[in-house]
Write a protein that holds these residues in place. Structure first.
Motif, PDB file in Angstrom:
ATOM      1  N   MET A 127       1.950  24.395 -25.215  1.00 55.66           N
ATOM      2  CA  MET A 127       1.811  24.388 -26.667  1.00 55.66           C
ATOM      3  C   MET A 127       0.337  24.143 -26.988  1.00 55.66           C
ATOM      4  O   MET A 127      -0.060  23.053 -27.422  1.00 55.66           O
ATOM      5  CB  MET A 127       2.716  23.311 -27.281  1.00 55.66           C
ATOM      6  N   PRO A 128      -0.512  25.138 -26.753  1.00 56.10           N
ATOM      7  CA  PRO A 128      -1.968  24.916 -26.823  1.00 56.10           C
ATOM      8  C   PRO A 128      -2.488  24.609 -28.225  1.00 56.10           C
ATOM      9  O   PRO A 128      -3.486  23.901 -28.364  1.00 56.10           O
ATOM     10  CB  PRO A 128      -2.549  26.238 -26.291  1.00 56.10           C
ATOM     11  N   THR A 129      -1.833  25.131 -29.268  1.00 55.12           N
ATOM     12  CA  THR A 129      -2.336  24.887 -30.623  1.00 55.12           C
ATOM     13  C   THR A 129      -2.254  23.409 -30.978  1.00 55.12           C
ATOM     14  O   THR A 129      -3.223  22.806 -31.462  1.00 55.12           O
ATOM     15  CB  THR A 129      -1.550  25.727 -31.637  1.00 55.12           C
ATOM     16  N   ARG A 130      -1.085  22.804 -30.757  1.00 56.50           N
ATOM     17  CA  ARG A 130      -0.916  21.371 -31.028  1.00 56.50           C
ATOM     18  C   ARG A 130      -1.789  20.551 -30.081  1.00 56.50           C
ATOM     19  O   ARG A 130      -2.375  19.535 -30.486  1.00 56.50           O
ATOM     20  CB  ARG A 130       0.561  20.991 -30.854  1.00 56.50           C
ATOM     21  N   ALA A 131      -1.920  20.977 -28.834  1.00 58.55           N
ATOM     22  CA  ALA A 131      -2.775  20.276 -27.881  1.00 58.55           C
ATOM     23  C   ALA A 131      -4.224  20.282 -28.353  1.00 58.55           C
ATOM     24  O   ALA A 131      -4.925  19.261 -28.294  1.00 58.55           O
ATOM     25  CB  ALA A 131      -2.668  20.946 -26.513  1.00 58.55           C
ATOM     26  N   LEU A 144     -11.476  23.304 -23.677  1.00 58.18           N
ATOM     27  CA  LEU A 144     -11.655  24.726 -23.386  1.00 58.18           C
ATOM     28  C   LEU A 144     -10.343  25.371 -22.971  1.00 58.18           C
ATOM     29  O   LEU A 144     -10.041  26.498 -23.378  1.00 58.18           O
ATOM     30  CB  LEU A 144     -12.709  24.894 -22.285  1.00 58.18           C
ATOM     31  N   LEU A 145      -9.545  24.664 -22.169  1.00 59.52           N
ATOM     32  CA  LEU A 145      -8.253  25.219 -21.767  1.00 59.52           C
ATOM     33  C   LEU A 145      -7.371  25.468 -22.990  1.00 59.52           C
ATOM     34  O   LEU A 145      -6.728  26.520 -23.113  1.00 59.52           O
ATOM     35  CB  LEU A 145      -7.535  24.286 -20.792  1.00 59.52           C
ATOM     36  N   ALA A 146      -7.308  24.479 -23.899  1.00 56.69           N
ATOM     37  CA  ALA A 146      -6.456  24.616 -25.085  1.00 56.69           C
ATOM     38  C   ALA A 146      -6.929  25.760 -25.972  1.00 56.69           C
ATOM     39  O   ALA A 146      -6.121  26.460 -26.587  1.00 56.69           O
ATOM     40  CB  ALA A 146      -6.436  23.306 -25.859  1.00 56.69           C
ATOM     41  N   LEU A 147      -8.226  25.970 -26.036  1.00 53.66           N
ATOM     42  CA  LEU A 147      -8.773  27.029 -26.875  1.00 53.66           C
ATOM     43  C   LEU A 147      -8.532  28.411 -26.269  1.00 53.66           C
ATOM     44  O   LEU A 147      -8.236  29.376 -26.988  1.00 53.66           O
ATOM     45  CB  LEU A 147     -10.274  26.799 -27.065  1.00 53.66           C
ATOM     46  N   LEU A 148      -8.646  28.518 -24.953  1.00 56.23           N
ATOM     47  CA  LEU A 148      -8.609  29.827 -24.286  1.00 56.23           C
ATOM     48  C   LEU A 148      -7.266  30.155 -23.651  1.00 56.23           C
ATOM     49  O   LEU A 148      -7.068  31.273 -23.170  1.00 56.23           O
ATOM     50  CB  LEU A 148      -9.693  29.866 -23.196  1.00 56.23           C
ATOM     51  N   GLY A 183     -11.004  35.155 -32.110  1.00 60.07           N
ATOM     52  CA  GLY A 183     -11.513  35.460 -33.436  1.00 60.07           C
ATOM     53  C   GLY A 183     -12.818  34.733 -33.700  1.00 60.07           C
ATOM     54  O   GLY A 183     -13.327  33.966 -32.870  1.00 60.07           O
ATOM     55  N   THR A 184     -13.367  34.967 -34.876  1.00 57.97           N
ATOM     56  CA  THR A 184     -14.659  34.358 -35.226  1.00 57.97           C
ATOM     57  C   THR A 184     -14.585  32.836 -35.194  1.00 57.97           C
ATOM     58  O   THR A 184     -15.481  32.157 -34.668  1.00 57.97           O
ATOM     59  CB  THR A 184     -15.086  34.830 -36.627  1.00 57.97           C
ATOM     60  N   GLU A 185     -13.508  32.285 -35.747  1.00 62.69           N
ATOM     61  CA  GLU A 185     -13.351  30.827 -35.752  1.00 62.69           C
ATOM     62  C   GLU A 185     -13.246  30.277 -34.331  1.00 62.69           C
ATOM     63  O   GLU A 185     -13.828  29.226 -34.019  1.00 62.69           O
ATOM     64  CB  GLU A 185     -12.109  30.452 -36.556  1.00 62.69           C
ATOM     65  N   ASP A 186     -12.530  31.014 -33.466  1.00 58.56           N
ATOM     66  CA  ASP A 186     -12.403  30.568 -32.077  1.00 58.56           C
ATOM     67  C   ASP A 186     -13.752  30.594 -31.368  1.00 58.56           C
ATOM     68  O   ASP A 186     -14.093  29.665 -30.613  1.00 58.56           O
ATOM     69  CB  ASP A 186     -11.417  31.469 -31.323  1.00 58.56           C
TER      70      ASP A 186
END
Length: 663
Positions: free
Chosen positions: A53-57, A79-83, A92-95
């Motif tokens: 559940m990377p978004t909540r992480a 970095l793991l949670a983001l990628l 995306g741009t925000e990422d």
């Protein structure tokens, strides 16, 4: 568009037949207190990441970093949670802004800590976008410690494009094959869907019910008998006839023997009658309990397990018919003792199994009616009662003429009064003594029964102690998904580098079990998975039914369509309620899949429905998939070109920044 190779099951919008559910409220791996310190927030964020559940992480790990908890371990997991699960081209741009922000907080990496080494390896992957030296990059990842290496392969297997992606994907698939059935999955998965067992209970001992009129009658009869018998004895003593006096004493002794022996016989007879009544088939059909209510669910459990646990060598219909009475008694007992303090019927399924198993064991051992032997009247009690009755009658007949002759009126009245009070008083005393003895016997039986049930409860708890964690469930599911992606790519003869992006939608299939931990997403015993593979030629969609308890799967549909065939993508439903994904093709029927279910009816104390909804969407893969398909629906194939161009402009700059950190 190609024709599906199997039956179209895209219209799977019917009600999901979930029969059993459990919320493990005593497991708090995801519970975050409002005032939790940053270290705790980070730790729980890592748990969410491990559970896919990377978004909540990402939210929790960034909260911890914002509160000053910044280490190489934190940045590694940021970095793991983001990628996680995405290629750099999908950011995306925000990422990309967030990725640059994380890199700006990193000092020059020259430490030897294992998390520093892991962070350096991730940055090396990011900097290898435009290099051909993939061998050294992969070797650096392979040389990491097992925790860091496995996390990178699990989350960043599709991060880059080209040969490096193929190599990383190969490692990721090897891990998925090794982990799919690891840790006794097939022997343990079912435990996750079982709720915590309710503690054993037994009926409270029914106190001895002795009506006041019975007590009053006994006292009056006892007083009357003593007075009348005493008067008769006094008359006999006045006349000094020894045989009559001896007969009087014999009669009194006989009454005492009748009281002692007859009381035991009466208790045994009433006890035997009550026991036999428990086995007697119901005299009339009981009104059927509502299937959705507690009583109806308990009915279903007894019906299910009595039909399943048939003794060896016994006809099923005979077994069910002969045990109708005991089944009714046990069912009524559980409904009574658990209804006052409500519990879900599934939480006492273990107790139903134990009770049915105990009945079957007694049937097989021939001890179903062992109580009859235990309650058989002993010869001593029979002899005492019969001898006492004979002595009382004989002595009474012998002494009566003497007493009447001594005082005709008073003697006659006293003899008749003694007989009447004796008969009525003894019978009343039998009922009183039997009821008191029944209470004592019930207390002993219930203590023994409670001990047996508690032992069964402890055995069941011990069995469930191997229940898999939510992270293990997520890991097994992720292994299934990766192997299914690999299988689909082999089917279409694609290498990972040929796939621009892949995405899943994970939804409950027609299933009979679901469960979750506190603040966690629902896990199902069966899933319907929609796999999308985006290639230069268009979209490959594979519909899959996954039996999660075994890891086996069945492909139910394959669709191939161009990017411009996607007309619309949308989500129907309120966030905290049921939500349905709908994909509409230009010349096809809408594809609808229920992706989330309402959790408001099963909220545990401290749970937030909106957070649960976000977690469910995160676990289902819907957010990631929706981002891809909405872009395809809006721009068609141009979305891929635009996404690459937008990403390349930022990634070139980012690559230079990253190289400065690791060189």
């Amino acid at each position: 568009m190609t024709t599906p190779v199997t039956t179209n099951v895209a219209q799977d919008d019917a009600q999901v037949g979930v029969q059993a559910q459990a919320v493990h409220g005593n497991i708090t791996v995801y519970q975050v207190a409002p005032d939790a310190p940053p270290v705790e927030r980070f730790s729980i964020g890592v748990r969410y990441l491990d559970a896919r559940m990377p978004t909540r992480a990402r939210e929790l790990i960034e909260d911890a970093a914002a509160q000053g908890y910044e280490t190489d371990e934190v940045r590694f997991h940021q970095l793991l949670a983001l990628l996680s699960g995405r290629t750099l081209r999908q950011l995306g741009t925000e990422d990309l802004n967030q990725l640059s922000s994380i890199c700006d907080t990193i000092a020059h990496l020259n430490g030897t800590d294992e998390w520093t080494a892991g962070l350096r390896a991730i940055l090396r992957l990011l900097s290898s976008l435009n290099t051909a030296d993939t061998e050294l990059v992969v070797k650096e990842v392979e040389a990491l410690g097992p925790r860091q290496r496995n996390k990178i392969f699990d989350h960043l297997g599709v991060l880059l494009e080209g040969p490096l992606e193929d190599r990383m994907w190969h490692h990721s698939i090897e891990r998925a094959r090794a982990g799919q059935l690891a840790h006794d999955r097939r022997e343990r998965v079912w435990m996750f869907f079982h709720p915590a067992p309710a503690r054993p209970r037994v009926r409270a001992v029914r106190p001895a019910l002795i009506p006041m009129r019975e007590q009053l009658r006994t006292v009056i009869c006892a007083a009357g008998f003593v007075t009348a018998a005493g008067t008769v004895g006094w008359l006999l003593l006045q006349h000094g006839q020894a045989p009559a006096i001896l007969a009087f004493l014999l009669s009194v002794a006989g009454v005492a023997a009748v009281i002692v022996g007859g009381g035991d016989l009466h208790f045994r007879r009433e006890r035997l009658r009550a026991k036999d009544a428990a086995f007697a088939p119901p005299q009339q059909r009981r009104a059927q309990a509502a299937s959705g209510g507690f009583a109806g669910q308990v009915d279903g459990l007894f019906t299910k397990y009595f039909a399943r646990y048939v003794p060896d060598g016994t006809d099923r219909s005979t077994w069910v018919t002969r045990t109708a009475g005991i089944r009714r008694q046990l069912r009524d007992e559980l409904v009574e003792i658990y209804r006052e303090q409500p519990v879900d019927a599934e939480r006492i399924a273990w107790l139903v199994r134990y009770l049915v198993g105990d009945v079957r064991q007694r049937w097989e051992h021939g001890t179903m009616t062992a109580y009859r032997a235990e309650l058989r009247a002993p010869l001593s009690a029979k002899a005492l009662f019969a001898g006492g009755l004979l002595a009382a009658v004989t002595g009474g007949l012998w002494m009566t003429p003497t007493a009447v002759l001594a005082a005709p009126l008073r003697g006659t009245v006293c003899v008749l009064l003694a007989v009447a009070c004796g008969v009525i008083g003894v019978r009343t005393w039998f009922r009183i003594a039997s009821e008191r003895q029944r209470e004592r016997a019930d207390r002993i039986e219930l203590e023994q029964e409670f001990t047996a049930r508690w032992e069964a409860y402890e055995r069941w708890k011990e069995k469930l102690s191997r229940r898999p964690s939510d992270a293990e469930m997520a890991s097994w599911l992720e292994c299934d998904r990766k192997l299914l992606v690999d299988q689909a790519m082999r089917l279409y003869r694609l290498r990972p580098s040929h796939v621009i992006a892949h995405a899943f939608i994970e939804a409950p299939a027609r299933s009979d079990k679901k469960a979750r931990v506190r603040s966690g997403p629902w896990r199902y015993s069966r899933y319907r998975l929609l796999l999308f593979l985006l290639t230069d030629d268009g979209v490959r969609q594979v519909d899959i039914n996954l039996d999660f308890t075994t890891g086996s799967s069945t492909t139910t549909q394959r669709l191939n369509y161009r990017f411009d065939a996607v007309a619309a993508v949308r989500i129907d439903g309120v966030a905290i309620q049921q939500q349905t994904f709908e994909l509409t093709l230009v010349n096809g029927a809408p594809i609808r899949v229920r992706v989330t279910e309402s959790s408001t009816g099963t909220l545990e104390p401290g749970e937030d429905p909106e957070t649960l909804s976000q977690v469910a969407l995160d676990a289902s893969g819907l957010t990631h998939t929706l981002n891809i398909l909405e872009g395809v629906a809006a721009e068609g194939k141009e979305w891929i070109r635009h996404q690459r161009r937008r990403a390349d402009e930022r990634l070139t700059e980012l690559t230079e920044t990253v190289r400065d950190l690791i060189d």
